[in-house]
Design a protein around this motif. Structure first.
Motif, PDB file in Angstrom:
ATOM      1  N   LEU A  89      57.327  70.535 105.216  1.00  0.00           N
ATOM      2  CA  LEU A  89      56.782  70.254 103.892  1.00  0.00           C
ATOM      3  C   LEU A  89      57.720  70.629 102.757  1.00  0.00           C
ATOM      4  O   LEU A  89      57.438  70.345 101.600  1.00  0.00           O
ATOM      5  CB  LEU A  89      55.438  70.957 103.714  1.00  0.00           C
ATOM      6  N   THR A  90      58.846  71.251 103.088  1.00  0.00           N
ATOM      7  CA  THR A  90      59.813  71.597 102.041  1.00  0.00           C
ATOM      8  C   THR A  90      60.912  70.540 101.891  1.00  0.00           C
ATOM      9  O   THR A  90      61.767  70.672 101.035  1.00  0.00           O
ATOM     10  CB  THR A  90      60.472  72.967 102.315  1.00  0.00           C
ATOM     11  N   HIS A  91      60.858  69.499 102.712  1.00  0.00           N
ATOM     12  CA  HIS A  91      61.871  68.434 102.666  1.00  0.00           C
ATOM     13  C   HIS A  91      61.362  67.262 101.828  1.00  0.00           C
ATOM     14  O   HIS A  91      60.175  66.929 101.854  1.00  0.00           O
ATOM     15  CB  HIS A  91      62.228  67.972 104.073  1.00  0.00           C
ATOM     16  N   PRO A  92      62.234  66.614 101.064  1.00  0.00           N
ATOM     17  CA  PRO A  92      61.812  65.529 100.172  1.00  0.00           C
ATOM     18  C   PRO A  92      61.235  64.334 100.928  1.00  0.00           C
ATOM     19  O   PRO A  92      61.708  63.981 102.003  1.00  0.00           O
ATOM     20  CB  PRO A  92      63.096  65.114  99.449  1.00  0.00           C
ATOM     21  N   ARG A  93      60.215  63.745 100.325  1.00  0.00           N
ATOM     22  CA  ARG A  93      59.616  62.528 100.854  1.00  0.00           C
ATOM     23  C   ARG A  93      59.106  61.692  99.700  1.00  0.00           C
ATOM     24  O   ARG A  93      58.734  62.217  98.650  1.00  0.00           O
ATOM     25  CB  ARG A  93      58.529  62.816 101.863  1.00  0.00           C
ATOM     26  N   LEU A  94      59.094  60.398  99.914  1.00  0.00           N
ATOM     27  CA  LEU A  94      58.727  59.456  98.872  1.00  0.00           C
ATOM     28  C   LEU A  94      57.628  58.542  99.391  1.00  0.00           C
ATOM     29  O   LEU A  94      57.804  57.887 100.424  1.00  0.00           O
ATOM     30  CB  LEU A  94      59.956  58.623  98.476  1.00  0.00           C
ATOM     31  N   SER A  95      56.511  58.510  98.691  1.00  0.00           N
ATOM     32  CA  SER A  95      55.414  57.590  99.003  1.00  0.00           C
ATOM     33  C   SER A  95      55.475  56.446  98.010  1.00  0.00           C
ATOM     34  O   SER A  95      55.435  56.667  96.802  1.00  0.00           O
ATOM     35  CB  SER A  95      54.063  58.295  98.885  1.00  0.00           C
ATOM     36  N   LEU A  96      55.587  55.234  98.550  1.00  0.00           N
ATOM     37  CA  LEU A  96      55.675  54.033  97.717  1.00  0.00           C
ATOM     38  C   LEU A  96      54.396  53.225  97.862  1.00  0.00           C
ATOM     39  O   LEU A  96      54.003  52.897  98.991  1.00  0.00           O
ATOM     40  CB  LEU A  96      56.865  53.172  98.141  1.00  0.00           C
ATOM     41  N   MET A  97      53.753  52.897  96.773  1.00  0.00           N
ATOM     42  CA  MET A  97      52.657  51.944  96.785  1.00  0.00           C
ATOM     43  C   MET A  97      53.302  50.597  96.499  1.00  0.00           C
ATOM     44  O   MET A  97      54.065  50.464  95.533  1.00  0.00           O
ATOM     45  CB  MET A  97      51.610  52.277  95.722  1.00  0.00           C
ATOM     46  N   ALA A  98      53.019  49.610  97.343  1.00  0.00           N
ATOM     47  CA  ALA A  98      53.769  48.361  97.252  1.00  0.00           C
ATOM     48  C   ALA A  98      52.900  47.150  97.575  1.00  0.00           C
ATOM     49  O   ALA A  98      51.795  47.284  98.100  1.00  0.00           O
ATOM     50  CB  ALA A  98      54.962  48.412  98.205  1.00  0.00           C
ATOM     51  N   THR A  99      53.475  46.008  97.274  1.00  0.00           N
ATOM     52  CA  THR A  99      52.930  44.722  97.680  1.00  0.00           C
ATOM     53  C   THR A  99      53.994  44.058  98.545  1.00  0.00           C
ATOM     54  O   THR A  99      55.140  43.923  98.124  1.00  0.00           O
ATOM     55  CB  THR A  99      52.614  43.843  96.452  1.00  0.00           C
ATOM     56  N   ALA A 100      53.592  43.674  99.751  1.00  0.00           N
ATOM     57  CA  ALA A 100      54.522  43.034 100.673  1.00  0.00           C
ATOM     58  C   ALA A 100      54.672  41.565 100.301  1.00  0.00           C
ATOM     59  O   ALA A 100      53.690  40.881 100.019  1.00  0.00           O
ATOM     60  CB  ALA A 100      54.003  43.157 102.098  1.00  0.00           C
ATOM     61  N   ARG A 101      55.924  41.113 100.314  1.00  0.00           N
ATOM     62  CA  ARG A 101      56.206  39.701 100.030  1.00  0.00           C
ATOM     63  C   ARG A 101      57.100  39.174 101.149  1.00  0.00           C
ATOM     64  O   ARG A 101      58.242  39.603 101.308  1.00  0.00           O
ATOM     65  CB  ARG A 101      56.883  39.561  98.670  1.00  0.00           C
ATOM     66  N   PHE A 102      56.553  38.249 101.942  1.00  0.00           N
ATOM     67  CA  PHE A 102      57.321  37.645 103.028  1.00  0.00           C
ATOM     68  C   PHE A 102      58.347  36.687 102.435  1.00  0.00           C
ATOM     69  O   PHE A 102      58.046  35.944 101.501  1.00  0.00           O
ATOM     70  CB  PHE A 102      56.389  36.903 103.996  1.00  0.00           C
ATOM     71  N   VAL A 103      59.552  36.720 102.977  1.00  0.00           N
ATOM     72  CA  VAL A 103      60.634  35.866 102.510  1.00  0.00           C
ATOM     73  C   VAL A 103      60.791  34.720 103.514  1.00  0.00           C
ATOM     74  O   VAL A 103      61.201  34.955 104.658  1.00  0.00           O
ATOM     75  CB  VAL A 103      61.960  36.650 102.376  1.00  0.00           C
ATOM     76  N   PRO A 104      60.471  33.497 103.123  1.00  0.00           N
ATOM     77  CA  PRO A 104      60.604  32.368 104.055  1.00  0.00           C
ATOM     78  C   PRO A 104      62.057  32.176 104.492  1.00  0.00           C
ATOM     79  O   PRO A 104      62.993  32.450 103.739  1.00  0.00           O
ATOM     80  CB  PRO A 104      60.128  31.163 103.237  1.00  0.00           C
ATOM     81  N   ARG A 105      62.237  31.696 105.712  1.00  0.00           N
ATOM     82  CA  ARG A 105      63.586  31.470 106.255  1.00  0.00           C
ATOM     83  C   ARG A 105      64.383  30.475 105.424  1.00  0.00           C
ATOM     84  O   ARG A 105      65.605  30.553 105.370  1.00  0.00           O
ATOM     85  CB  ARG A 105      63.508  30.990 107.692  1.00  0.00           C
ATOM     86  N   ASP A 106      63.689  29.548 104.757  1.00  0.00           N
ATOM     87  CA  ASP A 106      64.400  28.553 103.953  1.00  0.00           C
ATOM     88  C   ASP A 106      64.578  28.976 102.496  1.00  0.00           C
ATOM     89  O   ASP A 106      65.073  28.213 101.677  1.00  0.00           O
ATOM     90  CB  ASP A 106      63.705  27.183 104.034  1.00  0.00           C
ATOM     91  N   ALA A 107      64.209  30.222 102.177  1.00  0.00           N
ATOM     92  CA  ALA A 107      64.388  30.728 100.807  1.00  0.00           C
ATOM     93  C   ALA A 107      65.874  30.924 100.528  1.00  0.00           C
ATOM     94  O   ALA A 107      66.642  31.318 101.421  1.00  0.00           O
ATOM     95  CB  ALA A 107      63.651  32.048 100.614  1.00  0.00           C
ATOM     96  N   PRO A 108      66.313  30.665  99.296  1.00  0.00           N
ATOM     97  CA  PRO A 108      67.737  30.830  98.952  1.00  0.00           C
ATOM     98  C   PRO A 108      68.272  32.236  99.237  1.00  0.00           C
ATOM     99  O   PRO A 108      69.440  32.396  99.569  1.00  0.00           O
ATOM    100  CB  PRO A 108      67.782  30.527  97.455  1.00  0.00           C
TER     101      PRO A 108
END
Length: 163
Positions: A89-108
């Motif tokens: 518990l003394t080591h740094p940690r980062l909690s990220l609240m996020a929205t997942a966005r899938f990247v299509p294979r044909d995306a630039p």
């Protein structure tokens, strides 16, 4: 007597540490909501970064967490691992609240993401071409950085890379 706010004002040191935790992460814990039960579900996933530094993963359609993200892209990531000694518990940690966005294979951006990801995850060459694998970019909505006892910060998307 009013309670003291345990969250410290976000400063450049906190921003730099959060960015380093994202940059150095090779795996993390992903929290999603189970699409069948609505209960929380946590899985370990590989973590990379976009060329701009935002968190990224390469996930299989066969994975439960992928099905959960398809049903509800709201998620959380926990990055940072305990060191070899001392209280975890003394080591740094980062909690990220996020929205997942899938990247299509044909995306630039797909080819650039693949090249960047493979630079830090060379073993992914074994499955980078599999049709059931997809890049998922995590668009950060907010973050909590815990640096150890009594050292916590709340960060905004603008405090982090690629946002």
């Amino acid at each position: 007597m009013p309670k003291e706010n345990p969250i410290r004002p976000t400063d450049e040191d906190a921003r730099a540490l959060a960015r380093a935790l994202i940059r150095e992460a090779r795996f993390g814990a992903l929290a999603v909501r189970d699409p069948e039960t609505g209960h929380p579900y946590v899985s370990r996933i590989a973590i990379g970064q976009t060329p701009q530094g935002a968190p990224l993963s390469f996930v299989s359609e066969l994975a439960h967490h992928t099905r959960a993200l398809r049903a509800d892209p709201s998620c959380a990531l926990l990055l940072g691992e305990p060191g070899p000694t001392g209280d975890p518990l003394t080591h740094p940690r980062l909690s990220l609240m996020a929205t997942a966005r899938f990247v299509p294979r044909d995306a630039p951006e797909h080819a650039a993401l693949a090249a960047h990801y493979l630079a830090t995850h060379p073993k992914a060459r074994l499955y980078i071409g599999f049709a059931d694998f997809h890049f998922v970019r995590f668009d950060i909505q907010g973050a909590h950085l815990n640096v150890g006892f009594g050292k916590a910060y709340q960060l905004q998307p603008s405090d982090l890379p690629g946002m």
